[in-house]
Enzyme design. Structure first.
Site, PDB file in Angstrom:
ATOM      1  N   ARG A 260      -7.859  12.632  -9.516  1.00  0.00           N
ATOM      2  CA  ARG A 260      -6.640  12.262 -10.269  1.00  0.00           C
ATOM      3  C   ARG A 260      -6.898  11.505 -11.526  1.00  0.00           C
ATOM      4  NH1 ARG A 260      -2.401  10.710  -5.348  1.00  0.00           N
ATOM      5  NH2 ARG A 260      -2.803  12.514  -4.060  1.00  0.00           N
ATOM      6  N   ARG A 275      -6.055   2.706  -6.907  1.00  0.00           N
ATOM      7  CA  ARG A 275      -5.667   3.564  -7.774  1.00  0.00           C
ATOM      8  C   ARG A 275      -7.053   3.999  -8.297  1.00  0.00           C
ATOM      9  NH1 ARG A 275      -0.780   5.532  -9.047  1.00  0.00           N
ATOM     10  NH2 ARG A 275       0.172   3.679  -8.372  1.00  0.00           N
ATOM     11  N   GLU A 347       1.865   1.243  -0.222  1.00  0.00           N
ATOM     12  CA  GLU A 347       1.604   2.611   0.335  1.00  0.00           C
ATOM     13  C   GLU A 347       0.263   3.125   0.799  1.00  0.00           C
ATOM     14  OE1 GLU A 347       1.530   7.137  -1.171  1.00  0.00           O
ATOM     15  OE2 GLU A 347       2.799   5.771  -2.369  1.00  0.00           O
ATOM     16  N   SER A 350       2.128   9.254   2.482  1.00  0.00           N
ATOM     17  CA  SER A 350       3.283   9.953   2.270  1.00  0.00           C
ATOM     18  C   SER A 350       3.263  11.133   2.906  1.00  0.00           C
ATOM     19  CB  SER A 350       3.679  10.275   0.622  1.00  0.00           C
ATOM     20  OG  SER A 350       4.068   8.940   0.060  1.00  0.00           O
ATOM     21  N   ARG A 389      -7.712   3.419   0.397  1.00  0.00           N
ATOM     22  CA  ARG A 389      -6.681   2.356   0.663  1.00  0.00           C
ATOM     23  C   ARG A 389      -6.789   1.892   2.237  1.00  0.00           C
ATOM     24  NH1 ARG A 389      -1.201   3.525  -2.573  1.00  0.00           N
ATOM     25  NH2 ARG A 389      -2.029   4.047  -4.721  1.00  0.00           N
TER      26      ARG A 389
END
Length: 425
Positions: A260, A275, A347, A350, A389
């Site tokens: 990403r 991130r 988070e 999801s 994460r």
């Protein structure tokens, strides 16, 4: 992608649902394009029909020797030959405008999704586990994990910011985590897959990243895209198909690198692993019927929760409000893991029910038992989990005052018995 008939039937209801997402009303502009497209299509079809009639009439006139009438008819045909390409191009142009306008819109929220504009309006559903009480001040992983093999300096020197180079015990733990989570999801009934990491435009369009979120992706020089998540590859496995109803649900999982550019997240979480431009993730994808997608959503969420529970990581389950969901989702649960170094829940997964939104973009259908007409399937996706994460959560929750990290027993079979990380090891 939305069904134009739904917008025609109740434009006010459609705009009201869009407004819950924080999106501007769109029904009027869409219906204006739809009216223009249908009008141009009607004129084009009439002109094509007239051309066919004239061709037959010319043949009949020539057979009778009526040259004057045949010549007059030929003149009209010549005029149609000039106007028809213009009409056909206009129809293609307006149709593309309409398709682009609809494709840029987000999915509509499910009725049980709460109203709201951002994360402050999300609803906490449940918590699991009790955050550990430390007898020292816990640190963030970026501060103590470099001594354990998490090398941000080398990663940056090789590839730039938001890359990491893992060594020794840290690299082994990263590999072990991915294998552990993949095994758990395969045991839960998700078929393990090894999908392509490079995909075409239509695949990224199908899951909703294109056209709106192109800046958050990496594109190759031969016009392929590095996958931002295995969701793209797995979901598109049923692209342009009428799926056998007996084969549903189709449940898949994969452990892949993800890429990403994070162009829309500049300045956020620039320290550590939260991130990164490249990271590993175990993805969950399900293709199912509309009647069973709500149950599948709960099943997938439970599968992700099971990993956190096995790793003994405290977390909370959040129902996202309409304004905080991803564009393709109609309902989303977030799982947020406790990070003592940040003194906050963050988070880690999801899990989204996308309804028929992606299926329309991919043209994926099924034929309900006893019916001739096909329907669009429902697609769901989620993390089960993001490896980086999860690694952060293990490091911060298992950290000791001497800089070592104690690993949960569930991981020991995957680390050849390694039960803790030691500084300098």
């Amino acid at each position: 992608m939305h069904d134009i008939r739904t917008i025609r039937d109740d434009p006010d209801k459609f705009d009201a649902a869009l407004s819950r997402r924080g999106a501007s009303p769109a029904a009027a502009s869409i219906l204006a394009l739809d009216d223009e497209r249908r009008s141009v299509a009607t004129v084009t079809q009439e002109a094509q029909g007239r051309r066919n009639e004239l061709s037959k009439a010319i043949g009949a006139a020539m057979a009778k020797g009526d040259v004057a009438n045949a010549d007059a008819l030929k003149l009209e045909v010549a005029q149609l030959k000039q106007s028809l390409p213009i009409l056909e191009e206009r129809e293609r142009h307006v149709s593309q405008q309409l398709a682009d306008c609809i494709a840029a819109l987000p999915n509509l929220p499910a009725t049980d999704v709460p109203d709201g504009t951002d994360e402050s309006d999300n609803i906490e559903i449940a918590r699991w586990g009790t955050p550990r009480t430390f007898d020292f001040a816990p640190q963030e992983h970026a501060d103590f994990a470099p001594a354990l093999g998490l090398d941000f300096e080398t990663g940056a020197r090789i590839a730039g910011a938001r890359f990491v180079f893992m060594r020794g015990q840290m690299a082994r733990l990263n590999r072990a985590l991915g294998a552990f989570m993949l095994d758990m999801q395969a045991d839960a009934g998700f078929v393990e897959c090894a999908p392509p990491l490079l995909v075409r435009d239509e695949a990224v369009f199908g899951t909703g990243q294109l056209p709106k979120f192109a800046e958050d992706l990496f594109r190759t020089t031969d016009d392929r895209w590095l996958i931002p998540t295995a969701e793209v590859s797995l979901t598109n496995a049923v692209r342009d198909q009428i799926v056998d109803t007996a084969a549903l649900p189709i449940c898949m999982t994969a452990l892949t690198p993800c890429f990403r550019s994070e162009a829309g997240a500049a300045g956020r979480d620039t320290r550590g692993l939260i991130r990164q431009h490249q990271f590993d993730k175990v993805e969950l994808v399900a293709i199912t019927t509309p009647a069973t997608s709500d149950v599948m959503h709960e099943t997938m969420t439970a599968a992700a929760e099971a990993v956190l529970q096995a790793l003994e990581l405290p977390y909370r389950k959040i129902l996202l409000c309409a304004g905080d969901m991803g564009a393709s989702a109609m309902k989303t649960y977030d799982l947020e893991v406790w990070l003592p170094g940040q003194d906050a829940y963050r988070e880690i997964s999801s899990i989204s029910n996308c309804g028929a939104y992606q299926a329309r973009r991919m043209n994926t259908r099924f034929r309900p038992d006893g019916l001739k007409k096909t329907e669009f399937v429902h697609t769901l996706n989620g993390s089960g989990l993001a490896v980086g994460r999860t690694l952060v959560a293990l490091l911060e929750n298992g950290q000791q005052e001497d800089g070592s990290v104690v690993l949960p027993p569930a991981l020991h079979p995957y680390t050849s018995g390694m039960s803790r990380l030691e500084p300098g090891n």
